[in-house]
Write an enzyme that holds these catalytic residues in place. Structure first.
Site, PDB file in Angstrom:
ATOM      1  N   ASP A   7       0.881  -1.173   0.000  1.00 61.25           N
ATOM      2  CA  ASP A   7       0.000   0.000   0.000  1.00 61.25           C
ATOM      3  C   ASP A   7       0.918   1.223   0.000  1.00 61.25           C
ATOM      4  O   ASP A   7       2.135   1.115   0.174  1.00 61.25           O
ATOM      5  CB  ASP A   7      -0.886   0.000   1.259  1.00 61.25           C
ATOM      6  CG  ASP A   7      -1.786   1.243   1.319  1.00 61.25           C
ATOM      7  OD1 ASP A   7      -2.397   1.588   0.298  1.00 61.25           O
ATOM      8  OD2 ASP A   7      -1.871   1.882   2.397  1.00 61.25           O
ATOM      9  N   SER A   8       0.310   2.396  -0.177  1.00 60.83           N
ATOM     10  CA  SER A   8       1.081   3.633  -0.135  1.00 60.83           C
ATOM     11  C   SER A   8       1.540   3.969   1.275  1.00 60.83           C
ATOM     12  O   SER A   8       2.324   4.893   1.460  1.00 60.83           O
ATOM     13  CB  SER A   8       0.213   4.779  -0.648  1.00 60.83           C
ATOM     14  OG  SER A   8      -0.934   4.884   0.168  1.00 60.83           O
ATOM     15  N   CYS A  55      -4.315  -1.602  -1.910  1.00 60.72           N
ATOM     16  CA  CYS A  55      -4.495  -0.164  -2.127  1.00 60.72           C
ATOM     17  C   CYS A  55      -5.424   0.026  -3.316  1.00 60.72           C
ATOM     18  O   CYS A  55      -5.181  -0.518  -4.404  1.00 60.72           O
ATOM     19  CB  CYS A  55      -3.132   0.472  -2.423  1.00 60.72           C
ATOM     20  SG  CYS A  55      -3.239   2.192  -2.946  1.00 60.72           S
ATOM     21  N   ASN A  56      -6.483   0.795  -3.107  1.00 58.89           N
ATOM     22  CA  ASN A  56      -7.473   0.972  -4.172  1.00 58.89           C
ATOM     23  C   ASN A  56      -6.931   1.818  -5.312  1.00 58.89           C
ATOM     24  O   ASN A  56      -7.217   1.545  -6.483  1.00 58.89           O
ATOM     25  CB  ASN A  56      -8.735   1.631  -3.607  1.00 58.89           C
ATOM     26  CG  ASN A  56      -9.364   0.786  -2.530  1.00 58.89           C
ATOM     27  OD1 ASN A  56      -8.802   0.656  -1.443  1.00 58.89           O
ATOM     28  ND2 ASN A  56     -10.488   0.194  -2.817  1.00 58.89           N
ATOM     29  N   CYS A  61     -11.010   3.025  -0.071  1.00 65.95           N
ATOM     30  CA  CYS A  61      -9.598   3.314   0.196  1.00 65.95           C
ATOM     31  C   CYS A  61      -9.265   2.546   1.460  1.00 65.95           C
ATOM     32  O   CYS A  61     -10.043   2.590   2.435  1.00 65.95           O
ATOM     33  CB  CYS A  61      -9.399   4.819   0.403  1.00 65.95           C
ATOM     34  SG  CYS A  61      -7.766   5.263   1.051  1.00 65.95           S
ATOM     35  N   TYR A 121      -0.828   8.151  -2.860  1.00 65.89           N
ATOM     36  CA  TYR A 121      -1.078   7.629  -4.196  1.00 65.89           C
ATOM     37  C   TYR A 121      -2.344   8.271  -4.797  1.00 65.89           C
ATOM     38  O   TYR A 121      -2.488   8.338  -6.003  1.00 65.89           O
ATOM     39  CB  TYR A 121      -1.307   6.110  -4.143  1.00 65.89           C
ATOM     40  CG  TYR A 121      -0.064   5.251  -4.084  1.00 65.89           C
ATOM     41  CD1 TYR A 121       1.196   5.778  -3.799  1.00 65.89           C
ATOM     42  CD2 TYR A 121      -0.155   3.872  -4.318  1.00 65.89           C
ATOM     43  CE1 TYR A 121       2.313   4.961  -3.746  1.00 65.89           C
ATOM     44  CE2 TYR A 121       0.957   3.057  -4.281  1.00 65.89           C
ATOM     45  CZ  TYR A 121       2.191   3.595  -3.989  1.00 65.89           C
ATOM     46  OH  TYR A 121       3.294   2.782  -3.943  1.00 65.89           O
ATOM     47  N   GLY A 122      -3.226   8.683  -3.899  1.00 62.95           N
ATOM     48  CA  GLY A 122      -4.582   9.061  -4.326  1.00 62.95           C
ATOM     49  C   GLY A 122      -4.687  10.300  -5.183  1.00 62.95           C
ATOM     50  O   GLY A 122      -5.748  10.580  -5.743  1.00 62.95           O
ATOM     51  N   HIS A 154      -7.336   3.050   3.760  1.00 71.04           N
ATOM     52  CA  HIS A 154      -7.153   3.868   4.964  1.00 71.04           C
ATOM     53  C   HIS A 154      -8.493   4.108   5.702  1.00 71.04           C
ATOM     54  O   HIS A 154      -8.492   4.399   6.896  1.00 71.04           O
ATOM     55  CB  HIS A 154      -6.577   5.245   4.608  1.00 71.04           C
ATOM     56  CG  HIS A 154      -5.095   5.253   4.396  1.00 71.04           C
ATOM     57  ND1 HIS A 154      -4.491   4.699   3.296  1.00 71.04           N
ATOM     58  CD2 HIS A 154      -4.086   5.770   5.150  1.00 71.04           C
ATOM     59  CE1 HIS A 154      -3.169   4.876   3.383  1.00 71.04           C
ATOM     60  NE2 HIS A 154      -2.908   5.530   4.493  1.00 71.04           N
TER      61      HIS A 154
HETATM   62  N1  DGL Z   1      -4.693   3.387   0.795  1.00 67.19           N
HETATM   63  C1  DGL Z   1      -4.742   3.976  -0.519  1.00 67.19           C
HETATM   64  C2  DGL Z   1      -5.970   3.494  -1.277  1.00 67.19           C
HETATM   65  O1  DGL Z   1      -6.533   2.475  -0.912  1.00 67.19           O
HETATM   66  C3  DGL Z   1      -4.855   5.473  -0.610  1.00 67.19           C
HETATM   67  C4  DGL Z   1      -4.047   6.378   0.150  1.00 67.19           C
HETATM   68  C5  DGL Z   1      -3.238   7.313  -0.717  1.00 67.19           C
HETATM   69  O2  DGL Z   1      -3.761   8.326  -1.207  1.00 67.19           O
HETATM   70  O3  DGL Z   1      -2.072   6.984  -0.883  1.00 67.19           O
HETATM   71  O4  DGL Z   1      -6.360   4.098  -2.239  1.00 67.19           O
END
Ligand code: DGL
Length: 269
Positions: free
Chosen positions: A13-14, A76-77, A190, A45-46, A192
């Site tokens: 994940d990020s 991570c989505n 997400c 990442y988002g 998170h």
């Molecule tokens: N956990 C990441 C997701 O599922 C997003 C967090 C990010 O923006 O890096 O998209």
């Protein structure tokens, strides 16, 4: 080529969000070993472009396969939305299968919604990529989907989220279109976001069902391991290890809160 069953399940994940997925996997697959990569140096990442995300997915996938893995989970989505195919292509060349988010949540949401009005709360990259839209359409239920991009929510959580009124107001503003659409099911798009589930539930009301990926990912990983006779053989409790591209201490501190278990050593990359 079949991977060695004694290898760990790798995931990335990020940052710390994917630990919500790891947690479910540790519970469902207690005898497996896990290797988790938190790419916090490249967080968030988002808000990255699809091209940037694909590059990161390629780098993370290659790194984890080089370390040795029998299954890869993209926890991570945002990464899944832009780079699932890349991850499958690279891992497939090593005989390693890939489990991703997005598809499982879409299936669960389509199965449990009564009104057919489903919400998706996700990062801008995930919403703009349209992966949830396609995955929900593929369920064939003619769902009415309301997607909301939440650019600030993952950073608030990744930074340790001091829960003040400003955060509550921000989350409330993301929920407004979802309330207006009278959804009965919300996908937390997400990894998170499970950390703010209580706040979302309070704002949206108890009747709205929140859908997360962890349990479905763990079930899917279990099916793949069984089908390929890849389950860990020892029968003893497995280990979990961490790699981190960013600051190790903050990863450990926040990660412990996410995982609700001690993190142990974290290797800095
Ligand atoms: N956990 C990441 C997701 O599922 C997003 C967090 C990010 O923006 O890096 O998209």
């Amino acid at each position: 080529m079949t991977p060695d069953r004694s290898l760990p399940i790798a995931m990335f994940d990020s940052g710390v969000g994917g630990l919500t997925v790891l947690h479910e996997c540790l519970v469902s697959l207690p005898t497996e070993d896990f290797l988790y990569l938190g790419d916090s140096a490249n967080f968030p990442y988002g808000t990255k472009s699809p091209e940037e995300l694909r590059e990161l997915v390629v780098a993370n996938t290659e790194l984890l396969l080089d370390r040795g893995a029998k299954l890869l989970v993209v926890a991570c989505n945002s990464a899944t939305s832009a780079g699932a195919e890349e991850a499958r292509r690279i891992a497939g060349a090593h005989g390693v299968e890939v489990v991703t988010v997005i598809g499982p949540e879409a299936e669960i949401a389509a199965a449990i919604t009564e009104t057919g009005r489903v919400g998706v709360l996700a990062t801008p990259a995930t919403v703009e990529g349209g992966a949830y839209h396609r995955a929900l359409e593929a369920q064939g239920r003619g769902l009415e989907v309301t997607e909301v991009a939440a650019p600030d929510l993952a950073p608030i959580i990744q930074n340790g989220f001091p829960f003040d009124q400003a955060v509550v107001d921000k989350v409330r503003s993301y929920c407004e279109p979802l309330r207006a659409a009278s959804i009965d099911t919300l996908i937390l798009g997400c990894t998170h976001y499970p950390l703010v589930a209580p706040m979302l539930q309070r704002i949206l009301g108890r009747d709205v069902r929140l859908v997360t990926a962890g349990h479905a990912i763990a079930a899917s990983a279990q099916r793949i391991l069984e089908a390929g006779s890849l389950e860990a053989g020892s029968g003893e409790e497995g280990e979990y290890r961490f790699l981190c591209t960013g600051d190790v201490e903050s990863f450990r501190e926040l990660g412990t809160r996410f995982l609700q278990m001690p993190l142990g050593p974290v290797e800095r990359l």
